[in-house]
Write an enzyme that holds these catalytic residues in place. Structure first.
Site, mmCIF file in Angstrom:
data_model
loop_
_atom_site.group_PDB
_atom_site.id
_atom_site.type_symbol
_atom_site.label_atom_id
_atom_site.label_comp_id
_atom_site.label_asym_id
_atom_site.label_seq_id
_atom_site.Cartn_x
_atom_site.Cartn_y
_atom_site.Cartn_z
ATOM 1 N N ILE A 103 0.595 -0.910 0.163
ATOM 2 C CA ILE A 103 0.129 -0.399 0.021
ATOM 3 C C ILE A 103 0.720 1.098 -0.432
ATOM 4 O O ILE A 103 0.343 2.254 -1.055
ATOM 5 C CB ILE A 103 -1.272 -0.034 1.004
ATOM 6 C CG1 ILE A 103 -1.720 0.968 1.037
ATOM 7 C CG2 ILE A 103 -0.076 -0.189 2.153
ATOM 8 C CD1 ILE A 103 -3.106 0.474 2.304
ATOM 9 N N HIS A 126 5.952 -12.334 5.485
ATOM 10 C CA HIS A 126 5.926 -12.050 4.188
ATOM 11 C C HIS A 126 7.322 -10.847 3.992
ATOM 12 O O HIS A 126 8.161 -10.647 4.220
ATOM 13 C CB HIS A 126 5.160 -10.027 4.080
ATOM 14 C CG HIS A 126 5.498 -9.121 4.805
ATOM 15 N ND1 HIS A 126 4.958 -9.232 6.296
ATOM 16 C CD2 HIS A 126 6.526 -8.103 5.042
ATOM 17 C CE1 HIS A 126 5.397 -7.574 6.874
ATOM 18 N NE2 HIS A 126 6.140 -7.458 6.528
HETATM 19 P P1 AMP Z 1 7.195 -4.861 7.139
HETATM 20 O O1 AMP Z 1 7.499 -3.385 7.874
HETATM 21 O O2 AMP Z 1 8.266 -5.681 6.480
HETATM 22 O O3 AMP Z 1 6.360 -5.312 8.255
HETATM 23 O O4 AMP Z 1 6.781 -3.987 6.242
HETATM 24 C C1 AMP Z 1 4.762 -3.736 6.132
HETATM 25 C C2 AMP Z 1 4.430 -3.645 5.272
HETATM 26 O O5 AMP Z 1 3.057 -3.679 4.749
HETATM 27 C C3 AMP Z 1 5.043 -2.328 4.508
HETATM 28 O O6 AMP Z 1 5.768 -2.075 3.360
HETATM 29 C C4 AMP Z 1 3.727 -1.351 4.556
HETATM 30 O O7 AMP Z 1 3.656 -0.054 3.406
HETATM 31 C C5 AMP Z 1 2.417 -2.489 3.730
HETATM 32 N N1 AMP Z 1 0.582 -2.238 4.378
HETATM 33 C C6 AMP Z 1 0.713 -1.775 5.579
HETATM 34 N N2 AMP Z 1 -0.488 -2.253 5.743
HETATM 35 C C7 AMP Z 1 -1.345 -2.291 4.451
HETATM 36 C C8 AMP Z 1 -1.895 -2.527 3.238
HETATM 37 N N3 AMP Z 1 -3.262 -2.696 4.173
HETATM 38 N N4 AMP Z 1 -2.790 -2.952 1.699
HETATM 39 C C9 AMP Z 1 -0.647 -3.833 1.922
HETATM 40 N N5 AMP Z 1 0.345 -3.546 2.471
HETATM 41 C C10 AMP Z 1 0.333 -3.293 3.562
#
Ligand code: AMP
Ligand code: ZN
Length: 115
Positions: free
Chosen positions: A32, A101
């Site tokens: 996102i 992820h």
């Molecule tokens: P991390 O910091 O490695 O845990 O990555 C989490 C990722 O999730 C970040 O890059 C966020 O931008 C992404 N993220 C958070 N909320 C959403 C959402 N609703 N849809 C897609 N990606 C998201």
């Protein structure tokens, strides 16, 4: 599925996500808040909080996450120009969503070491 997990809810279609790929074990969607022209998150369908929580029996799953990333990267023409695959494990490494992820980042140049 974990009831309070953002990515479990995206996989279940309970909150919107821009799906890129899915199969029986793996799901991928657009980040996102993209940090590069391509920024896709590749996740196991099963709720696993961190890389620490993967077991010896998850070798195939772990490999499939990487192979899905490879396939998406190739589909976006990144195989030759290059791309970066990142797992952040625990808050100290920048993990903010506690469902494993794999970040696929591409379409720009990257520096090393990462921030
Ligand atoms: P991390 O910091 O490695 O845990 O990555 C989490 C990722 O999730 C970040 O890059 C966020 O931008 C992404 N993220 C958070 N909320 C959403 C959402 N609703 N849809 C897609 N990606 C998201
Ligand atoms: Zn989850």
């Amino acid at each position: 599925m974990s009831d309070d997990c953002l990515f479990c809810k995206i996989i279940a279609g309970k909150i919107p996500g821009r799906k890129v790929y899915e199969d029986d074990a793996v799901y991928a969607f657009e980040d996102i808040n993209p940090q590069a022209p391509t920024h896709v998150l590749i996740v196991p369908r099963r709720h696993v909080a961190t890389i620490n929580d993967l077991g010896d029996g998850d070798a195939e799953l772990a490999g499939r996450l990487v192979l899905v990333a490879r396939r998406i990267a190739a589909g976006r023409g990144l195989a030759e120009s290059g791309y970066r695959l990142v797992y952040n494990c625990q808050a100290g490494a920048g993990q903010t969503v506690f469902h494993v992820h794999l970040h696929l980042l591409g379409g720009r140049n990257f520096t090393w070491p990462p921030g």
